[in-house]
Design an enzyme around this catalytic site. Structure first.
Site, PDB file in Angstrom:
ATOM      1  N   SER A 158       9.256   4.658   7.552  1.00  0.00           N
ATOM      2  CA  SER A 158      10.472   4.531   8.464  1.00  0.00           C
ATOM      3  C   SER A 158      11.247   3.502   7.826  1.00  0.00           C
ATOM      4  CB  SER A 158       9.865   4.190   9.884  1.00  0.00           C
ATOM      5  OG  SER A 158      11.023   3.514  10.626  1.00  0.00           O
ATOM      6  N   TYR A 171       6.063  -1.282  15.904  1.00  0.00           N
ATOM      7  CA  TYR A 171       6.154  -0.234  15.203  1.00  0.00           C
ATOM      8  C   TYR A 171       6.550  -0.569  13.664  1.00  0.00           C
ATOM      9  CZ  TYR A 171       8.386   4.365  13.410  1.00  0.00           C
ATOM     10  OH  TYR A 171       8.587   5.472  12.716  1.00  0.00           O
TER      11      TYR A 171
END
Length: 277
Positions: A158, A171
């Site tokens: 990501s 995250y």
């Protein structure tokens, strides 16, 4: 064979068997569909049987061959059962895409709250889902590839792994660890089992999905302040669409990238290179 045909053949996945975890999600379905379009037989693993069957039916309607594997990427027993089923059907595994993951709302810092209010349980949940949800399938299905001395693993990272994005602290930490694990496994598998084993990752930019929609869009469909900031920092001026991942994925899974291992490829419309200035 012409030069054109030879080049096209490098990207051909015909005869190969692929497994996509998180195969019932929007990005997982698109990646599975892309692998099938390139000629692979594709197994999809996810927890929700009805969504899984929809994804399999979609591939079959396009003329591809697909297999539903109900399973949980955090449950070793269910992964081992899925491995047994996969090998019974197709007797090999050439490609593993670790697509399962995503943000966890409890580990997202809400406006007006201090980071110290986030719970240990929330951190563990998001780290387990993204990091352990990549590690366990890699160990269990990667063992098949090691025996074959051939196979490709593609993890999903990501923008949050390398760029500091406010609010998504758990995250971000998990995806940073996924990138490190990608590089570590790339070295280990090539050194221990030969050049036929490769491990890479894709780092999507901002793609609208179930888990981030509330952060990026208001109920009326207009951009939130965060969504506006992302678009302003994305040179291409839009969010990603699921199919934007397919070309990069097929390249990483095919012989066209046979000397590429341990890399993380951004698919982000330029977000990672732009300061906004």
């Amino acid at each position: 064979m012409s030069m054109h045909a030879d080049l096209v053949q490098q990207f051909d996945l015909s005869g190969r068997v692929a497994l996509v975890t998180g195969g019932s999600g929007a990005l997982g379905r698109a990646m599975a569909r892309g692998l099938a379009m390139a000629g692979a037989r594709v197994a999809l693993l996810a927890r929700r049987p009805e969504r899984l069957q929809e994804a399999v039916a979609e591939i079959e309607q396009l003329g591809g061959e697909a297999l539903a594997l109900p399973g949980d990427v955090l449950d070793r027993a269910s992964l081992e059962k899925a491995r047994e089923t996969l090998l019974r059907y197709w007797d090999r595994l050439d490609i593993l895409v670790n697509g399962a993951g995503g943000n966890v709302r409890e580990a997202t810092l809400e406006p007006g709250h201090a980071v110290f209010e986030l719970t240990e349980e929330a951190f563990r949940k998001v780290i387990d889902l993204n990091l352990m949800g990549t590690i366990l399938p890699t160990l269990i299905f990667g063992e098949v590839m090691a025996r074959q001395r051939r196979g490709v693993i593609v993890n999903v990272s990501s923008m949050a792994a390398t760029r500091i994005l406010t609010r998504v602290v758990g995250y971000s930490a998990a995806k940073a660890a996924v990138e490190n694990f990608t590089r570590w496994m790339a070295v280990e598998l090539a050194r221990s089992y030969g050049e036929g084993l490769r491990v890479n990752a894709i780092a999507p930019g901002f793609f609208l999905g179930e888990q981030n929609r509330h952060l990026l869009l208001r109920e009326d469909g207009s951009l939130t302040e965060r969504g506006q900031a992302i678009i302003a920092h994305t040179p291409m001026g839009r969010f990603g669409e699921a199919d934007d991942l397919i070309g990069t994925l097929v390249w990483l899974c095919s012989d066209a990238s046979r000397f590429v291992t341990g890399v993380v490829v951004p698919v982000d419309g330029g977000f990672s290179i732009f300061t906004g200035i």
